[in-house]
Design an enzyme around this catalytic site. Structure first.
Site, mmCIF file in Angstrom:
data_model
loop_
_atom_site.group_PDB
_atom_site.id
_atom_site.type_symbol
_atom_site.label_atom_id
_atom_site.label_comp_id
_atom_site.label_asym_id
_atom_site.label_seq_id
_atom_site.Cartn_x
_atom_site.Cartn_y
_atom_site.Cartn_z
ATOM 1 N N GLU A 67 0.806 -1.227 0.000
ATOM 2 C CA GLU A 67 0.000 0.000 0.000
ATOM 3 C C GLU A 67 0.839 1.277 0.000
ATOM 4 O O GLU A 67 0.682 2.132 0.868
ATOM 5 C CB GLU A 67 -0.947 -0.003 1.204
ATOM 6 C CG GLU A 67 -1.869 -1.209 1.209
ATOM 7 C CD GLU A 67 -2.827 -1.250 2.412
ATOM 8 O OE1 GLU A 67 -2.695 -0.397 3.303
ATOM 9 O OE2 GLU A 67 -3.692 -2.143 2.452
ATOM 10 N N GLU A 113 -6.233 -10.687 -0.350
ATOM 11 C CA GLU A 113 -6.906 -10.434 0.936
ATOM 12 C C GLU A 113 -8.412 -10.294 0.777
ATOM 13 O O GLU A 113 -9.044 -9.460 1.416
ATOM 14 C CB GLU A 113 -6.371 -9.141 1.579
ATOM 15 C CG GLU A 113 -4.871 -9.072 1.692
ATOM 16 C CD GLU A 113 -4.358 -7.820 2.408
ATOM 17 O OE1 GLU A 113 -5.156 -7.082 3.009
ATOM 18 O OE2 GLU A 113 -3.134 -7.596 2.352
HETATM 19 C C1 XIL Z 1 -5.261 -5.867 9.032
HETATM 20 C C2 XIL Z 1 -5.473 -7.006 10.014
HETATM 21 O O1 XIL Z 1 -6.453 -7.870 9.489
HETATM 22 C C3 XIL Z 1 -5.921 -6.468 11.349
HETATM 23 O O2 XIL Z 1 -5.979 -7.517 12.308
HETATM 24 C C4 XIL Z 1 -4.961 -5.382 11.835
HETATM 25 O O3 XIL Z 1 -5.444 -4.816 13.022
HETATM 26 C C5 XIL Z 1 -4.793 -4.310 10.764
HETATM 27 O O4 XIL Z 1 -4.378 -4.908 9.548
HETATM 28 N N1 XIL Z 1 -4.476 -4.366 4.219
HETATM 29 C C6 XIL Z 1 -3.439 -5.183 4.574
HETATM 30 C C7 XIL Z 1 -3.550 -6.016 5.806
HETATM 31 O O5 XIL Z 1 -2.477 -5.302 3.821
HETATM 32 O O6 XIL Z 1 -2.309 -6.195 6.439
HETATM 33 C C8 XIL Z 1 -4.525 -5.458 6.773
HETATM 34 O O7 XIL Z 1 -4.691 -6.385 7.832
HETATM 35 C C9 XIL Z 1 -5.837 -5.162 6.093
HETATM 36 C C10 XIL Z 1 -5.656 -4.134 5.004
#
Ligand code: XIL
Length: 343
Positions: free
Chosen positions: A153, A261
């Protein structure tokens, strides 16, 4: 007496048929295998010791991503110090069960250790900290983590490299190329990904991902793939044709693409109709990935709705995954099975 015997027979028949059904049940991972598509889920270390959780996970998935365990903050309590307990447990579980691991993530502006974000480090010190971090973590899991989200990101919505980013502020735009180079140095066999959110459909951010990848390739930086996170929701999921087009553009660059994701959030409370709409979104994206020649993994961000990050971060929404709170398959799961059977 005959009633008791009859009852016992009925119970035996039920047990035997459900055993046969469970043996015949086609799983996501088994159906995806002929396509050479890995099916993944985000996990935490402590969940893996729960028998129900791990058996469902192993039945359906052959790839796991540590949800938080490999991020800089969770890993490093103090400068130069690491606590690998959870990350090691995840990698050991994968090793034991022959799962692929997506390491997530080496360079992100979120979930940094406080000693780092509050520290007053110079540019060269910050570079050194990042270099050591990448060499330490990738080196530890060399040969055990097949894919790394090296940089996560980094782009703003307009597709430019985000300036309100810790690494950008402390190192400058070179941090991206450097991170890939260091990761490659630490494990030359690992496949290195740039992972981005909300850049799956048509738009400036997707264009930004393509031009970033192009410029890294032009500079000879070792990058092997693009992660499309695919956090989405009902009513605003990306257009499948646009996702397919972006996968095609990524393929033209010679890169792999993975859905890294996926979750599809729904406003609470949820109706059956909404669960069916959600199923269509999962099915569409999976179909796009199957048709793309370069899409090598499809991952969801958590095993069941009980494990999802969504309700805590986007209050009032949830039910975003493919198994419900009590581990039962949702319409989204059934729809994915159907897509994998389409052939
Ligand atoms: C999220 C996790 O799921 C949570 O448990 C944590 O508190 C914050 O991060 N994009 C990403 C992930 O690349 O690492 C993130 O994961 C969600 C958004």
């Amino acid at each position: 007496m005959p009633i008791v015997i009859g009852g016992i027979i009925v119970i035996i028949v039920i047990l035997v048929t459900s055993w046969i059904n469970s043996r015949n049940r086609q799983s996501l991972r088994s159906l995806a295998e002929p396509y050479e598509l890995a099916i993944g889920s985000a996990v935490t270390g402590w969940q893996l010791s729960d028998q129900n959780y791990s058996s469902l996970l192993l039945e359906e998935f052959n790839l796991i991503t540590p949800e938080n365990a490999m991020k800089f903050g969770p890993l490093s309590p103090a400068p130069g110090q690491y606590d690998f307990t959870e990350a090691d447990a995840i990698v050991a579980f994968a090793d034991k069960n022959n799962l692929v691991v997506r390491g997530h993530t080496l360079v992100w502006t979120n979930q940094l250790p406080q000693w780092l974000s509050d520290g007053a480090y110079t540019q060269s010190e910050t570079r050194e900290i990042l270099r050591n971090h990448i060499l330490t973590v990738v080196g530890r899991y060399r040969g055990k983590v097949q894919y790394w989200d090296v940089v996560n990101e980094a782009l703003a919505n307009d597709g430019s490299i985000a300036s309100n980013n810790f690494w950008m502020e402390h190192i400058g735009p070179d941090y991206i190329a450097l991170a890939f180079e260091w990761a490659h140095e630490a494990d030359p066999d690992a496949l290195l990904f740039y992972n981005e959110s909300y850049a799956e459909g048509k738009g400036e951010k997707a264009d930004g991902v393509i031009s970033l990848a192009q410029s890294l390739i032009a500079r000879g930086v070792p990058i092997h793939g693009i992660g499309m996170e695919m956090h989405t929701g009902l009513g605003w999921s990306p257009n499948p044709q646009e996702v397919a087009h972006n996968m095609q553009r990524i393929s033209t660059l010679g890169l792999d693409v993975q859905i890294t994701e996926m979750d599809v959030r729904i406003e609470q409370p949820v109706t059956l109709d909404e669960l069916n709409q959600q199923a269509r979104v999962y099915a569409e994206i999976l179909r796009v990935c199957l048709k793309a020649t370069n899409c090598s993994a499809f991952s969801v961000w958590g095993l069941t709705d009980a494990n999802s990050w969504i309700p805590s971060v986007y209050p009032g929404t949830g039910s975003a995954l493919i198994f419900d709170e009590i581990m039962q398959p949702k319409p989204a799961y059934e729809a994915m099975i159907k897509v994998l059977q389409e052939r």
